[in-house]
Design an enzyme around this catalytic site. Sequence first.
Site, mmCIF file in Angstrom:
data_model
loop_
_atom_site.group_PDB
_atom_site.id
_atom_site.type_symbol
_atom_site.label_atom_id
_atom_site.label_comp_id
_atom_site.label_asym_id
_atom_site.label_seq_id
_atom_site.Cartn_x
_atom_site.Cartn_y
_atom_site.Cartn_z
ATOM 1 N N SER A 151 0.860 -1.188 0.000
ATOM 2 C CA SER A 151 0.000 0.000 0.000
ATOM 3 C C SER A 151 0.894 1.235 0.000
ATOM 4 O O SER A 151 2.091 1.134 0.273
ATOM 5 C CB SER A 151 -0.837 -0.027 1.288
ATOM 6 O OG SER A 151 -1.308 1.256 1.639
ATOM 7 N N TYR A 164 -3.316 -1.094 9.930
ATOM 8 C CA TYR A 164 -3.196 -1.337 8.483
ATOM 9 C C TYR A 164 -1.833 -0.853 7.999
ATOM 10 O O TYR A 164 -1.112 -1.559 7.285
ATOM 11 C CB TYR A 164 -4.323 -0.599 7.762
ATOM 12 C CG TYR A 164 -4.407 -0.811 6.275
ATOM 13 C CD1 TYR A 164 -3.603 -0.076 5.397
ATOM 14 C CD2 TYR A 164 -5.303 -1.721 5.735
ATOM 15 C CE1 TYR A 164 -3.693 -0.263 4.023
ATOM 16 C CE2 TYR A 164 -5.396 -1.900 4.357
ATOM 17 C CZ TYR A 164 -4.600 -1.162 3.512
ATOM 18 O OH TYR A 164 -4.695 -1.346 2.146
#
Length: 260
Positions: A151, A164
């Site tokens: 990400s 996350y």
Amino acid sequence: MKSNSNSSLFDLAGHTALITGSSRGIGFALAQGLAEAGAKVILNSRQPEVVDAAVSRLTALGLQVEGAAFDVADEAAVEAAFAGFDQRAIAIDILINNAGIQHRQPMVDLALADWHRVINTNLTAAFIVGRAAARRMIARQSGGKIINIGSLTSEAARATVAPYTVAKGGIKMLSRAMAAEWAQFNIQANSIGPGYILTDMNEALVNNPTFDAWVKSSNPAQRWGRPEELVGTAIYLASNASSYVNGQIIYVDGGWLSVL
Ligand code: GCO
């Protein structure tokens, strides 16, 4: 990964890919893209009916896909799934660790259980599934490809998505750890770092005018990415075209991380 005698550099014919969390979003787009590039693709989600629906969509396109429903964060379930592949002589030589969840909450309010849930699904699962796949790639002496989905948060943090972010930072380093141990067996382990992509997981963000404007003003492409825009990078990392690429992360982010 042994190449087929007459395969082109990016041809995945003769190879079998397992893509975790591939019933929708980025995973589903990668499943369709790798299948269209010639791979036999195994889709995965926790719920059998969800996997079956995704398989039906791709089978209807004439693609060679099947489903495997198991919880990637459950070690016993992963081992049982791979035992099932072994019994059916399914040799997975491409693994995409894509499964992931999101939990948006300030850390001061974050419950430990939610921290663990995100870390387990987004990071530890990639280790569990990667270990099961690598054991077999090494035993077969056939090499293989492992692609871990990171990400932008593999590189930079956004407030309120700490577990996350930490997991995705770990994903970048897990690819490097895998490369350190498994490159000698002709396994290439790398990461893809998607930017802000139009997926169900991000629906709330897309529909938030302030967040939508931030995404569009923060990257030079001035738009959200589409899941299918990740397929080319995945095919590259899954193919013989990347046979000497290891431990890298390729950001597919419109240029976000490259500009001030
Ligand atoms: C968020 C988003 C991000 C994106 C993606 C960005 O809440 O900020 O969910 O995490 O999904 O990871 O690269």
